[in-house]
Design a protein around this motif. Structure first.
Motif, mmCIF file in Angstrom:
data_model
loop_
_atom_site.group_PDB
_atom_site.id
_atom_site.type_symbol
_atom_site.label_atom_id
_atom_site.label_comp_id
_atom_site.label_asym_id
_atom_site.label_seq_id
_atom_site.Cartn_x
_atom_site.Cartn_y
_atom_site.Cartn_z
ATOM 1 N N LYS A 22 70.493 70.578 -13.928
ATOM 2 C CA LYS A 22 69.863 71.041 -12.694
ATOM 3 C C LYS A 22 68.454 70.471 -12.570
ATOM 4 C CE LYS A 22 70.216 75.431 -11.845
ATOM 5 N NZ LYS A 22 69.918 76.892 -11.924
ATOM 6 N N LEU A 25 68.644 66.533 -12.103
ATOM 7 C CA LEU A 25 69.100 66.106 -10.775
ATOM 8 C C LEU A 25 68.056 66.392 -9.708
ATOM 9 C CD1 LEU A 25 72.846 67.193 -10.974
ATOM 10 C CD2 LEU A 25 71.973 64.857 -10.826
ATOM 11 N N THR A 71 75.965 69.954 -9.147
ATOM 12 C CA THR A 71 75.756 69.374 -7.821
ATOM 13 C C THR A 71 76.154 70.357 -6.723
ATOM 14 O OG1 THR A 71 77.920 68.266 -8.038
ATOM 15 C CG2 THR A 71 75.947 66.978 -8.544
ATOM 16 N N LEU A 76 74.114 69.190 -3.523
ATOM 17 C CA LEU A 76 73.827 67.763 -3.486
ATOM 18 C C LEU A 76 75.100 66.984 -3.200
ATOM 19 C CD1 LEU A 76 71.538 67.393 -6.640
ATOM 20 C CD2 LEU A 76 70.810 67.499 -4.257
ATOM 21 N N ARG A 78 77.340 64.284 -4.226
ATOM 22 C CA ARG A 78 77.570 63.491 -5.435
ATOM 23 C C ARG A 78 78.225 62.156 -5.055
ATOM 24 N NH1 ARG A 78 81.399 64.771 -10.635
ATOM 25 N NH2 ARG A 78 80.649 63.055 -11.898
ATOM 26 N N LEU A 82 74.116 58.407 -7.414
ATOM 27 C CA LEU A 82 73.365 59.566 -7.893
ATOM 28 C C LEU A 82 73.260 59.559 -9.415
ATOM 29 C CD1 LEU A 82 71.911 62.213 -7.299
ATOM 30 C CD2 LEU A 82 74.121 63.373 -7.364
#
Length: 314
Positions: A22, A25, A71, A76, A78, A82
């Motif tokens: 987490k 990212l 994600t 997010l 993906r 990424l």
């Protein structure tokens, strides 16, 4: 947050990776980077080679499941670009392979889920090897206790710099910890310890006939000197005033862990390297004592002249 150019996330595919992924990212998204993920694991003994493919596939599946979960949690996309996943099955200790990979590829930040320590405090053997020998900034992630906007960050600095490189490190610590507020939001505490280090020696030696008034005056002068130096360091860092300063009298390896625990600090930022010049003796006693007592996430920096004893190529 302070700009990073190349970020590596390290995993052995065994522990829960949610918190570390987490944070990694979120950081690459805010820096508009691709996250390199290195899955590194020891080769099975020859007596268990028949299970190698099953073992490798299990680790891959664990990693992909953690990525999917994280994600989705962060909402997010993906998509392509990424993450980039690499694997290393190694005969050498995994931490050494990680350091070689860092040296070959020039990463400026390594993020890893912290290994469970004793009773939830301290760090495991792989983490300690990285703390001692990895040349770049290291982020050992644990779950944060507070929600976004309330995350508690603390940075430990010593204004009694003994050479210019120590001062540069102190400034980097302040700059990095303050810039984290832009990404994570919350509060920043600057921690610094001082003491009148000659007091006990002088007080209990018969030849040193020093009055209580003189002891008190010397202690006040030591405190004042520390405050002046710390204020000057903070001002030079250019971090502004969005922080609180805590000046504590006594040993940092006792007071800093106590503060971190009492104030429920989520992330501690500190330098780790002893300036001994002895290859292999890479964490000072004070820093190591602090590391053994904390249960929060850690971001560890090393001086600009640090050279890892690990070679990029054996």
């Amino acid at each position: 947050m302070r700009k990073f150019n190349s970020i590596l996330y390290v995993t052995n595919g065994i522990f829960d990776e949610t918190e570390g992924l987490k944070q990694a990212l979120q950081l690459v998204v805010s820096n508009r980077l691709t996250l390199d993920i290195l899955l590194v694991y020891p080769a099975l003994p020859k007596t268990q080679e028949a299970y190698s493919d099953t073992y490798r596939k299990y680790l891959e599946e664990q990693l992909h499941a953690a990525l999917e979960k994280t994600t989705e949690t962060l909402n997010l996309d993906r998509g392509e670009g990424l993450c980039r996943i690499m694997q290393r099955e190694v005969e050498i200790p995994p931490a050494i392979e990680v350091i070689r990979h860092v040296l070959r590829n020039g990463y400026d930040l390594v993020i890893k889920e912290a290994e469970p320590g004793v009773e939830g405090k301290g760090f495991g053997s792989m983490d300690m090897t990285l703390l001692r020998k990895c040349p770049c900034t290291l982020w050992l992630a644990r779950p944060v206790l507070h929600k976004r906007g309330e995350i508690r960050i603390a940075v430990a600095v010593d204004p009694e710099n003994r050479d210019p490189l120590e001062k540069v490190l102190s400034l980097r610590l302040l700059e990095l910890s303050h810039s984290m507020l832009d990404s994570l939001s919350g509060s920043l505490s600057i921690l610094s310890c001082w003491d009148y280090e000659y007091e006990q020696f002088l007080r209990y030696k018969a030849w040193a006939n020093i009055s209580e008034e003189e002891h008190a005056r010397n202690a006040r002068e030591a405190e004042s000197d520390h405050q002046i130096r710390l204020n000057a360091l903070i001002e030079e860092s250019g971090i502004g005033s969005n922080h609180k300063v805590f000046r504590m009298r006594g040993r940092p390896d006792s007071l800093i862990p106590e503060f971190v625990g009492k104030e429920l600090v989520d992330i501690l930022v500190m330098g780790t390297v002893a300036r001994t010049g002895i290859l292999g003796f890479l964490i000072g006693n004070t820093a190591e004592n602090i590391l053994n007592k904390i249960a929060c996430s850690l971001i560890a920096l090393k001086p600009a002249d640090f050279v890892s004893p690990v070679k990029a190529y054996s």
